[in-house]
Structures are given as structure tokens and as C-alpha cells.
Scaffold this motif. Sequence first.
Motif, PDB file in Angstrom:
ATOM      1  N   PRO A 198      28.556   7.085  62.987  1.00 40.68           N
ATOM      2  CA  PRO A 198      27.512   6.361  62.242  1.00 40.68           C
ATOM      3  C   PRO A 198      26.881   5.212  63.024  1.00 40.68           C
ATOM      4  O   PRO A 198      25.791   4.745  62.678  1.00 40.68           O
ATOM      5  N   TRP A 199      27.580   4.727  64.054  1.00 42.40           N
ATOM      6  CA  TRP A 199      27.066   3.685  64.959  1.00 42.40           C
ATOM      7  C   TRP A 199      26.658   2.414  64.200  1.00 42.40           C
ATOM      8  O   TRP A 199      25.605   1.825  64.419  1.00 42.40           O
ATOM      9  N   ASP A 200      27.538   1.979  63.286  1.00 43.28           N
ATOM     10  CA  ASP A 200      27.353   0.679  62.648  1.00 43.28           C
ATOM     11  C   ASP A 200      28.412  -0.270  63.197  1.00 43.28           C
ATOM     12  O   ASP A 200      29.213   0.088  64.064  1.00 43.28           O
ATOM     13  N   ASN A 201      28.400  -1.513  62.718  1.00 42.44           N
ATOM     14  CA  ASN A 201      29.315  -2.521  63.268  1.00 42.44           C
ATOM     15  C   ASN A 201      30.780  -2.139  63.071  1.00 42.44           C
ATOM     16  O   ASN A 201      31.608  -2.296  63.980  1.00 42.44           O
ATOM     17  N   THR A 202      31.097  -1.654  61.874  1.00 40.32           N
ATOM     18  CA  THR A 202      32.487  -1.270  61.600  1.00 40.32           C
ATOM     19  C   THR A 202      32.954  -0.177  62.553  1.00 40.32           C
ATOM     20  O   THR A 202      34.040  -0.259  63.133  1.00 40.32           O
ATOM     21  N   ALA A 203      32.124   0.863  62.716  1.00 37.17           N
ATOM     22  CA  ALA A 203      32.478   1.972  63.595  1.00 37.17           C
ATOM     23  C   ALA A 203      32.584   1.517  65.041  1.00 37.17           C
ATOM     24  O   ALA A 203      33.506   1.910  65.769  1.00 37.17           O
ATOM     25  N   TYR A 204      31.651   0.657  65.463  1.00 33.87           N
ATOM     26  CA  TYR A 204      31.629   0.215  66.860  1.00 33.87           C
ATOM     27  C   TYR A 204      32.892  -0.553  67.224  1.00 33.87           C
ATOM     28  O   TYR A 204      33.578  -0.237  68.212  1.00 33.87           O
ATOM     29  N   PHE A 205      33.225  -1.568  66.426  1.00 28.62           N
ATOM     30  CA  PHE A 205      34.355  -2.430  66.786  1.00 28.62           C
ATOM     31  C   PHE A 205      35.695  -1.741  66.537  1.00 28.62           C
ATOM     32  O   PHE A 205      36.665  -1.974  67.264  1.00 28.62           O
ATOM     33  N   ALA A 206      35.776  -0.860  65.539  1.00 28.01           N
ATOM     34  CA  ALA A 206      37.007  -0.107  65.322  1.00 28.01           C
ATOM     35  C   ALA A 206      37.261   0.842  66.485  1.00 28.01           C
ATOM     36  O   ALA A 206      38.406   0.983  66.954  1.00 28.01           O
ATOM     37  N   THR A 207      36.208   1.490  66.960  1.00 28.88           N
ATOM     38  CA  THR A 207      36.351   2.388  68.095  1.00 28.88           C
ATOM     39  C   THR A 207      36.683   1.616  69.366  1.00 28.88           C
ATOM     40  O   THR A 207      37.466   2.079  70.204  1.00 28.88           O
TER      41      THR A 207
END
Length: 223
Positions: free
Chosen positions: A147-156
Motif C-alpha cells: 500500500p506504500w503508506d507510512n505504516t507499511a513503510y516503517f513496519a517494512t
Amino acid sequence: MMQKMYDWVDERLNITPMWRDLADHEVPEHVNPAHHFSAFVYCFGGLTFFITVIQILSGMFLTMYYVPDVINAYESVKYLQNEVAFGVIVRGMHHWGASLVIVMMFLHTLRVFFTGAYKKPRELNWVVGVLIFFVMLGLGFTGYLLPWDNTAYFATKVGVQIADSVPFIGPYVKTLLTGGDILGAQTLTRFFAIHVFFLPGALLGLLGAHFVMIRSQGISGPL
């Protein structure tokens, strides 16, 4: 009409014997919930497969609208949810199914372990099942970034750092996943390819082997 179509196909491929072999296969009494309440634990594998099928079908639908680049990824997901008919439902099924399939696989693994179903002659099937479990974890991890949102970015980012800390192979795994020093366009493209092509291919192969061995060895007996 349907019978005529079936007869036409059966005349050329002779599928009736194969179908009857599957349909007439006897199910052991200990896995029949009508006879034993404890037989419900033997349903975990079938439920896991059912959810996996839902994940595959919903994922195919999502792929028709998803754009795997850093500029359009989030907007394509937003468009899918807000503009596409039933898009929010399908994405919700895929999102929650990703967690549910891990839970069901864990329960299935516990059932196999505590009933001793991993013992001879099913040791190889146990190994295949463990590999399927790791592939499922990989699908969950790679799908989280898409999804390339903030949650996805920093979790990854945290997940990649954990992979980097693995002795000896950690830096190579990090480079394989990210495609560089930071999470960016290369990372998103690689995660998409791994999530949509490589891991599903491995999953289908392992599932095929899993079912062939179950068919050959039969369902394990009770504890």
C-alpha cells in the motif's frame, strides 16, 4: 445442457474415473464431526486451504488495479477502495485473510504436532507443511509494504533491519529485498514481484506436493 457438455468433455478426456476416485474416497470415522466432536480439529487444514483460495482470488482482483511504483501505489489502493465496485470489500477480505490464514495454519500445525501426525511415514509431508508456513509468512511480509503508506513503510523498514541482523546472510538478504541501501522504488518493485510471482509459485508447488502425499498416505489416525 450441462450434462451434454460434461459428456462431450468426458468422451475426450475420460474424466469420470478420476472424479469417481476422488468422490468415492472414504473419509476415516475419526475425522467425521457427526461421530466425534474432537474431529473439528481436523478441519483446520481444510479451512486453511479455503482461506488460501480466497487470498489468491482476491489478490488477482487487486492486481488488476494496483500500480507497483512509489508515485501511484498509494493512489491506486485509494482508488480501488473508493471508486471500484466492491473494491473495499475485496481488499478487506485480502487484508484480514492474510492474518487469518496464519492463525489457521498455526492451529493446523499444532493439531498435526499434538496428534503425532508428523511421524513415520509422514515426515516429508511435515517438512513440506513447515515450508508452506514460511512461504505464508513471506507473503504476509511482502504484501505489507504494497500500500506504500507510512505504516507499511516503517513496519517494512523494521523488518528489513531485522533480516539484516541475521548472521552471515543478513546483508545479502537485505540487498535482495531492498535493491539498494534504502527502501524505495526498487524495494517496492521487488516486494511486488516476490509477493505476486515467486512466493505464489512456490506455494502452489508445495501445496501440490502436500495434497499428493495426503492422498497417498491418507489422513492420520487419532491420538
